[in-house]
Design a protein around this motif. Structure first.
Motif, PDB file in Angstrom:
ATOM      1  N   SER A 157       0.793  -1.232   0.000  1.00  0.00           N
ATOM      2  CA  SER A 157       0.000   0.000   0.000  1.00  0.00           C
ATOM      3  C   SER A 157       0.823   1.278   0.000  1.00  0.00           C
ATOM      4  O   SER A 157       0.302   2.349  -0.303  1.00  0.00           O
ATOM      5  CB  SER A 157      -0.908   0.015   1.233  1.00  0.00           C
ATOM      6  N   GLY A 158       2.067   1.175   0.377  1.00  0.00           N
ATOM      7  CA  GLY A 158       2.870   2.374   0.554  1.00  0.00           C
ATOM      8  C   GLY A 158       2.786   2.936   1.959  1.00  0.00           C
ATOM      9  O   GLY A 158       3.495   3.889   2.301  1.00  0.00           O
ATOM     10  N   ALA A 159       1.935   2.349   2.776  1.00  0.00           N
ATOM     11  CA  ALA A 159       1.832   2.781   4.167  1.00  0.00           C
ATOM     12  C   ALA A 159       3.046   2.300   4.959  1.00  0.00           C
ATOM     13  O   ALA A 159       3.713   1.327   4.574  1.00  0.00           O
ATOM     14  CB  ALA A 159       0.555   2.227   4.797  1.00  0.00           C
ATOM     15  N   LEU A 160       3.328   2.969   6.066  1.00  0.00           N
ATOM     16  CA  LEU A 160       4.327   2.479   7.013  1.00  0.00           C
ATOM     17  C   LEU A 160       3.645   1.365   7.786  1.00  0.00           C
ATOM     18  O   LEU A 160       2.869   1.612   8.713  1.00  0.00           O
ATOM     19  CB  LEU A 160       4.760   3.615   7.948  1.00  0.00           C
ATOM     20  N   ALA A 161       3.882   0.123   7.366  1.00  0.00           N
ATOM     21  CA  ALA A 161       3.048  -0.974   7.853  1.00  0.00           C
ATOM     22  C   ALA A 161       3.858  -2.212   8.183  1.00  0.00           C
ATOM     23  O   ALA A 161       4.883  -2.502   7.550  1.00  0.00           O
ATOM     24  CB  ALA A 161       1.990  -1.320   6.806  1.00  0.00           C
ATOM     25  N   TRP A 162       3.346  -2.937   9.185  1.00  0.00           N
ATOM     26  CA  TRP A 162       3.914  -4.219   9.599  1.00  0.00           C
ATOM     27  C   TRP A 162       2.798  -5.252   9.667  1.00  0.00           C
ATOM     28  O   TRP A 162       1.658  -4.930  10.027  1.00  0.00           O
ATOM     29  CB  TRP A 162       4.568  -4.108  10.973  1.00  0.00           C
ATOM     30  N   VAL A 163       3.142  -6.485   9.344  1.00  0.00           N
ATOM     31  CA  VAL A 163       2.231  -7.622   9.497  1.00  0.00           C
ATOM     32  C   VAL A 163       2.759  -8.492  10.628  1.00  0.00           C
ATOM     33  O   VAL A 163       3.953  -8.838  10.650  1.00  0.00           O
ATOM     34  CB  VAL A 163       2.133  -8.442   8.191  1.00  0.00           C
ATOM     35  N   VAL A 164       1.892  -8.838  11.569  1.00  0.00           N
ATOM     36  CA  VAL A 164       2.265  -9.734  12.665  1.00  0.00           C
ATOM     37  C   VAL A 164       1.387 -10.982  12.573  1.00  0.00           C
ATOM     38  O   VAL A 164       0.171 -10.910  12.752  1.00  0.00           O
ATOM     39  CB  VAL A 164       2.092  -9.075  14.045  1.00  0.00           C
ATOM     40  N   ARG A 165       2.006 -12.116  12.273  1.00  0.00           N
ATOM     41  CA  ARG A 165       1.268 -13.383  12.214  1.00  0.00           C
ATOM     42  C   ARG A 165       1.261 -14.045  13.589  1.00  0.00           C
ATOM     43  O   ARG A 165       2.281 -14.031  14.294  1.00  0.00           O
ATOM     44  CB  ARG A 165       1.919 -14.333  11.201  1.00  0.00           C
ATOM     45  N   THR A 166       0.136 -14.631  13.925  1.00  0.00           N
ATOM     46  CA  THR A 166       0.012 -15.352  15.177  1.00  0.00           C
ATOM     47  C   THR A 166      -0.733 -16.651  14.927  1.00  0.00           C
ATOM     48  O   THR A 166      -1.079 -16.961  13.794  1.00  0.00           O
ATOM     49  CB  THR A 166      -0.682 -14.478  16.251  1.00  0.00           C
ATOM     50  N   ALA A 167      -1.011 -17.415  15.992  1.00  0.00           N
ATOM     51  CA  ALA A 167      -1.630 -18.728  15.799  1.00  0.00           C
ATOM     52  C   ALA A 167      -2.310 -19.208  17.072  1.00  0.00           C
ATOM     53  O   ALA A 167      -1.941 -18.811  18.183  1.00  0.00           O
ATOM     54  CB  ALA A 167      -0.576 -19.756  15.374  1.00  0.00           C
ATOM     55  N   TRP A 168      -3.341 -20.052  16.912  1.00  0.00           N
ATOM     56  CA  TRP A 168      -3.991 -20.754  18.014  1.00  0.00           C
ATOM     57  C   TRP A 168      -4.331 -19.803  19.154  1.00  0.00           C
ATOM     58  O   TRP A 168      -4.034 -20.050  20.321  1.00  0.00           O
ATOM     59  CB  TRP A 168      -3.099 -21.894  18.503  1.00  0.00           C
ATOM     60  N   LEU A 169      -4.985 -18.711  18.802  1.00  0.00           N
ATOM     61  CA  LEU A 169      -5.253 -17.642  19.765  1.00  0.00           C
ATOM     62  C   LEU A 169      -6.434 -17.975  20.667  1.00  0.00           C
ATOM     63  O   LEU A 169      -7.446 -18.496  20.228  1.00  0.00           O
ATOM     64  CB  LEU A 169      -5.540 -16.352  18.991  1.00  0.00           C
ATOM     65  N   TYR A 170      -6.284 -17.672  21.937  1.00  0.00           N
ATOM     66  CA  TYR A 170      -7.371 -17.845  22.900  1.00  0.00           C
ATOM     67  C   TYR A 170      -7.312 -16.720  23.920  1.00  0.00           C
ATOM     68  O   TYR A 170      -6.258 -16.144  24.175  1.00  0.00           O
ATOM     69  CB  TYR A 170      -7.285 -19.201  23.619  1.00  0.00           C
ATOM     70  N   GLY A 171      -8.467 -16.391  24.483  1.00  0.00           N
ATOM     71  CA  GLY A 171      -8.531 -15.365  25.503  1.00  0.00           C
ATOM     72  C   GLY A 171      -9.761 -15.564  26.365  1.00  0.00           C
ATOM     73  O   GLY A 171     -10.536 -16.508  26.170  1.00  0.00           O
ATOM     74  N   ALA A 172      -9.964 -14.667  27.301  1.00  0.00           N
ATOM     75  CA  ALA A 172     -11.057 -14.827  28.258  1.00  0.00           C
ATOM     76  C   ALA A 172     -12.419 -14.618  27.610  1.00  0.00           C
ATOM     77  O   ALA A 172     -13.409 -15.211  28.036  1.00  0.00           O
ATOM     78  CB  ALA A 172     -10.869 -13.852  29.414  1.00  0.00           C
ATOM     79  N   SER A 173     -12.472 -13.790  26.576  1.00  0.00           N
ATOM     80  CA  SER A 173     -13.762 -13.489  25.960  1.00  0.00           C
ATOM     81  C   SER A 173     -13.904 -14.223  24.633  1.00  0.00           C
ATOM     82  O   SER A 173     -12.923 -14.594  23.991  1.00  0.00           O
ATOM     83  CB  SER A 173     -13.899 -11.979  25.724  1.00  0.00           C
ATOM     84  N   GLY A 174     -15.147 -14.428  24.240  1.00  0.00           N
ATOM     85  CA  GLY A 174     -15.410 -15.023  22.936  1.00  0.00           C
ATOM     86  C   GLY A 174     -15.259 -16.534  22.926  1.00  0.00           C
ATOM     87  O   GLY A 174     -14.861 -17.162  23.917  1.00  0.00           O
ATOM     88  N   ARG A 175     -15.573 -17.115  21.775  1.00  0.00           N
ATOM     89  CA  ARG A 175     -15.455 -18.560  21.613  1.00  0.00           C
ATOM     90  C   ARG A 175     -14.078 -18.897  21.067  1.00  0.00           C
ATOM     91  O   ARG A 175     -13.632 -18.336  20.073  1.00  0.00           O
ATOM     92  CB  ARG A 175     -16.539 -19.099  20.682  1.00  0.00           C
ATOM     93  N   ASN A 176     -13.400 -19.791  21.732  1.00  0.00           N
ATOM     94  CA  ASN A 176     -12.102 -20.269  21.275  1.00  0.00           C
ATOM     95  C   ASN A 176     -11.899 -21.674  21.838  1.00  0.00           C
ATOM     96  O   ASN A 176     -12.711 -22.157  22.640  1.00  0.00           O
ATOM     97  CB  ASN A 176     -10.975 -19.316  21.713  1.00  0.00           C
ATOM     98  N   PHE A 177     -10.847 -22.320  21.443  1.00  0.00           N
ATOM     99  CA  PHE A 177     -10.634 -23.719  21.816  1.00  0.00           C
ATOM    100  C   PHE A 177     -10.540 -23.903  23.331  1.00  0.00           C
ATOM    101  O   PHE A 177     -11.145 -24.823  23.895  1.00  0.00           O
ATOM    102  CB  PHE A 177      -9.351 -24.233  21.146  1.00  0.00           C
ATOM    103  N   VAL A 178      -9.799 -23.045  23.998  1.00  0.00           N
ATOM    104  CA  VAL A 178      -9.624 -23.199  25.444  1.00  0.00           C
ATOM    105  C   VAL A 178     -10.953 -23.044  26.170  1.00  0.00           C
ATOM    106  O   VAL A 178     -11.290 -23.860  27.049  1.00  0.00           O
ATOM    107  CB  VAL A 178      -8.579 -22.194  25.971  1.00  0.00           C
ATOM    108  N   ASN A 179     -11.728 -22.040  25.820  1.00  0.00           N
ATOM    109  CA  ASN A 179     -13.024 -21.862  26.476  1.00  0.00           C
ATOM    110  C   ASN A 179     -13.975 -23.017  26.175  1.00  0.00           C
ATOM    111  O   ASN A 179     -14.768 -23.409  27.033  1.00  0.00           O
ATOM    112  CB  ASN A 179     -13.651 -20.533  26.048  1.00  0.00           C
ATOM    113  N   THR A 180     -13.875 -23.563  24.961  1.00  0.00           N
ATOM    114  CA  THR A 180     -14.698 -24.727  24.628  1.00  0.00           C
ATOM    115  C   THR A 180     -14.311 -25.930  25.484  1.00  0.00           C
ATOM    116  O   THR A 180     -15.180 -26.662  25.988  1.00  0.00           O
ATOM    117  CB  THR A 180     -14.558 -25.072  23.142  1.00  0.00           C
ATOM    118  N   MET A 181     -13.028 -26.144  25.685  1.00  0.00           N
ATOM    119  CA  MET A 181     -12.579 -27.268  26.517  1.00  0.00           C
ATOM    120  C   MET A 181     -13.026 -27.086  27.974  1.00  0.00           C
ATOM    121  O   MET A 181     -13.373 -28.056  28.655  1.00  0.00           O
ATOM    122  CB  MET A 181     -11.053 -27.405  26.452  1.00  0.00           C
ATOM    123  N   ILE A 182     -13.026 -25.851  28.449  1.00  0.00           N
ATOM    124  CA  ILE A 182     -13.497 -25.588  29.816  1.00  0.00           C
ATOM    125  C   ILE A 182     -14.961 -25.991  29.943  1.00  0.00           C
ATOM    126  O   ILE A 182     -15.375 -26.622  30.923  1.00  0.00           O
ATOM    127  CB  ILE A 182     -13.296 -24.099  30.168  1.00  0.00           C
TER     128      ILE A 182
END
Length: 313
Positions: A157-182
């Protein structure tokens, strides 16, 4: 965020209603006056609507200038329904590719740096070692293809930009694998979980801290040379291994989780067999090393218990 970053930081987080967006707000709040995080939900800010994005970024830049802060956008908005994307690729493309393209164009025109969050699904998943940022991409799902398109849009794009890739994300809110296992631990005597897919579970609060640290450095002109970085908690396991760790944290018998093969649970979208991301690019940039995934999971449970205790007062 390190105190060496000087002036305060103003961060706009599209996708603020998701688990990562909420953790970015919580981490920003914990940092006090040093960081102000504005995190509109996707309903409040649709990144596929140019007019709305122009207004949001303009407000960010103007507010930051008035308050003596430095402005950065961290894009947490994404279409993450991996299986649904197989039949709704156009809808996924709109959010995962067209939206970031609009956001990057506006950030470029306003001179506001952009950090865009991406995924391990951009890779084929058949590697024998952790993926480096420069490894060839080979998405095997519609979701992965749309995320590759989003990365390309941001970086081109020409923007001053960075891409950060991540994986297997879980947190306290929302539906995710860890909350499903709980949830399942309390309702199932035993359950079968895939044991032939390998990755790195990542606590969204840890990722949020890392992203704000990165944003602070970018804002002061100390951004990494590499424009693509990987952030996950360190180490690797399988989904079965993660499920057993969740049971252990709950005080339950981890052997109630039984290993099975991917073929026993066919899904519309193919999953990567091996999607561990190397975090060498992150640490080589001088950013804090991610902690081991097992330690992060323990911290997640401690944080949830602390939040529950506070809510009961």
């Amino acid at each position: 965020m390190s105190r060496s970053n000087g002036a305060g930081l103003a961060v706009l987080v599209p996708g603020g209603g998701g688990q990562l967006g909420r953790d970015l707000v919580a981490v920003g709040d914990a940092l006090g006056d040093r960081v102000e995080v504005v995190a509109p939900s996707s309903a409040e800010l649709d990144i596929t609507e140019p007019g709305a994005v122009v207004e949001a970024v303009a407000d960010l830049a103007a507010g930051a200038a008035q308050a003596g802060r430095r402005a950065v956008v961290v894009n947490a908005a994404a279409y993450t329904a991996v299986d649904a994307a197989e039949e709704n690729e156009e809808a996924a493309f709109a959010v995962n590719a067209d939206g970031p393209r609009v956001l990057a164009a506006v950030c470029s025109s306003r001179g506001v740096p952009l950090v865009h969050v991406s995924t391990d699904y951009v890779f084929s998943g058949d590697a024998a070692r952790p993926y480096e940022p420069g490894d060839p991409l080979g998405p095997r799902s519609a979701y992965g293809r749309t995320k590759v398109a989003g990365e390309d849009a941001v970086l081109g794009s020409g923007a001053l930009a960075w891409v950060v890739r991540t994986a297997w994300l879980y947190g306290a809110s929302g539906r995710n694998f860890v909350n499903t296992m709980i949830e399942l631990e309390s309702t199932r005597d035993t359950l079968s979980v895939v044991d032939d897919q390998v990755g790195s579970p990542t606590y969204s609060a840890d990722l949020a801290r890392g992203l704000l640290e990165l944003a602070g450095r970018i804002a002061t002109g100390q951004g990494p040379r590499s424009t693509v970085l990987h952030y996950t908690n360190s180490g690797e396991t399988t989904w079965c291994g993660l499920a057993r760790a969740v049971f252990s944290e709950l005080g339950a018998d981890p052997q109630r989780v039984r290993p099975c093969a991917t073929e026993e649970f066919p899904r519309p979208a193919p999953r990567p067999t091996y999607s561990v991301l190397s975090t060498a690019s992150w640490t080589e940039a001088g950013l804090p090393s991610p902690r081991p995934w097992r330690d992060a999971l323990t911290a997640f449970f401690a944080d949830v218990r602390a939040q529950d205790s506070t809510a009961r007062r």
